[in-house]
Design an enzyme around this catalytic site. Structure first.
Site, mmCIF file in Angstrom:
data_model
loop_
_atom_site.group_PDB
_atom_site.id
_atom_site.type_symbol
_atom_site.label_atom_id
_atom_site.label_comp_id
_atom_site.label_asym_id
_atom_site.label_seq_id
_atom_site.Cartn_x
_atom_site.Cartn_y
_atom_site.Cartn_z
ATOM 1 N N LEU A 21 0.823 -1.224 0.000
ATOM 2 C CA LEU A 21 0.000 0.000 0.000
ATOM 3 C C LEU A 21 0.847 1.260 0.000
ATOM 4 O O LEU A 21 0.408 2.312 -0.464
ATOM 5 C CB LEU A 21 -0.927 0.007 1.226
ATOM 6 C CG LEU A 21 -2.007 -1.080 1.274
ATOM 7 C CD1 LEU A 21 -2.731 -1.032 2.611
ATOM 8 C CD2 LEU A 21 -2.986 -0.903 0.127
ATOM 9 N N GLY A 22 2.036 1.194 0.540
ATOM 10 C CA GLY A 22 2.887 2.375 0.606
ATOM 11 C C GLY A 22 4.072 2.110 1.507
ATOM 12 O O GLY A 22 4.164 1.073 2.180
ATOM 13 N N GLY A 24 7.318 4.281 3.948
ATOM 14 C CA GLY A 24 7.853 5.512 4.507
ATOM 15 C C GLY A 24 9.230 5.248 5.080
ATOM 16 O O GLY A 24 9.810 4.169 4.893
ATOM 17 N N VAL A 29 3.876 -0.667 4.340
ATOM 18 C CA VAL A 29 2.534 -1.104 4.686
ATOM 19 C C VAL A 29 1.978 -1.960 3.558
ATOM 20 O O VAL A 29 2.070 -1.591 2.379
ATOM 21 C CB VAL A 29 1.601 0.100 4.956
ATOM 22 C CG1 VAL A 29 0.204 -0.388 5.349
ATOM 23 C CG2 VAL A 29 2.177 0.978 6.059
ATOM 24 N N LYS A 44 1.917 -3.437 8.799
ATOM 25 C CA LYS A 44 3.055 -2.516 8.703
ATOM 26 C C LYS A 44 4.307 -3.238 9.170
ATOM 27 O O LYS A 44 4.379 -3.730 10.298
ATOM 28 C CB LYS A 44 2.811 -1.270 9.555
ATOM 29 C CG LYS A 44 3.959 -0.271 9.505
ATOM 30 C CD LYS A 44 3.637 0.971 10.317
ATOM 31 C CE LYS A 44 4.786 1.963 10.275
ATOM 32 N NZ LYS A 44 4.485 3.183 11.051
ATOM 33 N N ASP A 143 3.923 13.754 14.541
ATOM 34 C CA ASP A 143 4.096 13.717 13.086
ATOM 35 C C ASP A 143 2.757 13.900 12.371
ATOM 36 O O ASP A 143 2.425 13.150 11.454
ATOM 37 C CB ASP A 143 4.746 12.402 12.659
ATOM 38 C CG ASP A 143 5.359 12.471 11.254
ATOM 39 O OD1 ASP A 143 5.655 13.607 10.811
ATOM 40 O OD2 ASP A 143 5.536 11.424 10.615
#
Length: 473
Positions: A21-22, A24, A29, A44, A143
């Site tokens: 999904l992405g 960082g 994730v 995650k 954050d």
């Protein structure tokens, strides 16, 4: 090197990876299928740098444990992404989280440039609710940014990624000199070395909301430290959100609104109020409406709540006519009733004694009826053709025009109070002396939107002297 994770791999003997999904700085994730329950979840995986030392691995594992612990403490909140479980797979920590089908606010901004103020207000209320819950639990997110605000397809707004969040009881995982967070969303005091606290979260939210409604950051993207010396760019599209943005972007954390005060300020505009959807379905759903791209939309006229602007409300003519007519009718009914009674007694003196009561009742009745209709006619005509009662709130004070003309400077008052009942708004002020509080304005037929803007202006201009309410009853 880390082991390669592939689609279809089973994690923890239960979760099968579907697709990434992405990713960082601290992890990746994945969308996964919980094969025990037959539902989709988000997994995650904490990322380790290729040449990570034992200390770096320890720090990132501790960070993952801390995120799971913080999110678990807040798992029942409707605007915070739920963490269901934490586990280890092939030497890496994984967290099992609620899967949010939708997009992040960052993706929404990238896609549309900027969002309508009404949509951003709904997002603001949800994130403020989430931050309020976290701060009451002594957890600082650290954050807050568009990438960590999730917009579910169902309309729900959720705050995600408590990976660098910190509670008062947590031990530091990084050196005191290291800045944690996204540079463009850091509060001025964080650049000056102050410890992260709830006020810094609120500043980051202010930058996030500004970016969402304006389509750009309030400070130059390539110079995040400009927050120390420059004022934010004046917003052009924020409309009723401008007072909220100003309070959240205060450089002095002592003057910055906390989550509860910011929600009250947001609720002062009736078009910006929101009840976020609960997971139990007890509250109504908050829809996030995706607009057409507006990157090249021309800036509209200045909002009434922009700096230095005046906000005015004016009584509706028909409502004022009814109120004045009724008031005059009551007054003149008694005056003419008394006059009729006296006339009746005078007539009875020249008549038989048996006619005294008849004359008195006749005079009283005729005087009452005449006075009632005369009062209605006079008050109604005066309201229909005369000046309307109006109230203007400016940075300097209050100005009343119409039947009563008066002016008050905020510096000469110790308290300002607004009351609203239906479409009627009344304003009371109290001088610094021992004089009692007195009503100085009554407006009738005031739309809810006008009342909300008036409350926002009083909250903005009168400051601590305004004693509420912050929102509409």
């Amino acid at each position: 090197m880390e082991d390669t994770i592939r689609t279809g791999e089973m994690i923890g003997g239960r979760y099968r990876l579907v697709r990434p999904l992405g990713a960082g700085g601290f992890g990746q994730v994945w969308l996964a299928e919980d094969e025990s329950l037959g539902v989709r979840v988000a997994l995650k995986r904490v990322h380790f740098p290729g040449q990570a030392t034992a200390e770096e691995r320890r720090e990132r594992i501790a960070r993952a444990v801390r995120e799971a612990r913080h999110a678990a403490r807040l798992r029942d909140h409707q605007n915070i992404v739920t963490v269901h479980d934490a586990l280890e797979h092939r030497g890496s920590p994984w967290m099992v989280m609620q899967y949010v089908e939708g997009r992040s606010l960052a993706e929404e901004i990238e896609r549309h440039g900027c969002l309508p103020a009404e949509t951003v207000a709904r997002i603001a209320a949800a994130v403020l609710s989430a931050l309020g819950a976290a701060h009451r639990a002594d957890i600082v997110h650290r954050d807050v940014k568009p990438a960590n605000v999730m917009l579910a397809a169902s309309g729900q707004v959720l705050l995600a990624d408590f990976g660098i969040a910190m509670a008062r009881t947590d031990h530091r995982l990084t050196p005191d000199s290291m800045l944690i967070g996204s540079p463009n969303y850091l509060a001025p005091e964080r650049w000056q070395g102050a410890d992260p606290d709830s006020a810094a979260d609120l500043f980051a939210l202010g930058v996030t909301l500004y970016e969402a409604v304006e389509g750009e950051l309030p400070y130059p993207r390539r110079n995040p430290t400009a927050v120390l010396t420059e004022e934010p760019r004046p917003p052009r599209r924020a409309g009723p959100l401008q007072p909220l943005l100003r309070r959240l972007l205060e450089k002095d954390p002592a003057l910055r609104s906390d989550a509860d005060a910011a929600r009250a300020l947001l609720a002062a505009d009736p078009d910006a109020t929101l009840r976020s959807p609960g997971r139990t379905g007890a509250t109504r759903t908050t829809r996030v409406i995706t607009p057409e791209p507006v990157r090249h939309r021309a800036a509209g006229p200045a909002s009434p709540a922009s700096p230095g602007a005046h906000v005015a409300i004016t009584s509706g003519r028909m409502e004022m006519a009814k109120a004045r007519g009724s008031s005059r009718a009551d007054l003149f009914m008694w005056i003419f009733a008394a006059a009729g009674l006296i006339a009746g007694l005078g007539g009875a003196l020249s008549a038989d004694r048996g006619e005294v009561l008849k004359f008195c009742l006749l005079g009283l009745g005729a005087g009452s009826v005449f006075g009632y209709f005369y009062g209605w006619a006079q008050g109604g005509l005066e309201a229909l053709f005369g000046d309307l009662d109006s109230l203007t709130v400016s940075p300097g004070g209050l100005t009343m025009t119409g039947r009563k003309k008066d002016e008050y400077k905020f510096e000469h008052l110790s308290a300002v109070r607004l009351k609203r009942s239906g479409a009627t708004v009344s304003l009371s002020v109290k001088p610094p002396s021992s004089d009692p509080e007195r009503e100085v304005f009554v407006g009738r037929g005031i739309p809810a939107a006008d009342a909300g803007r008036l409350m926002a202006a009083l909250s903005q201009y009168a400051g601590d002297k305004y004693h509420g309410p912050a929102g509409l009853p």
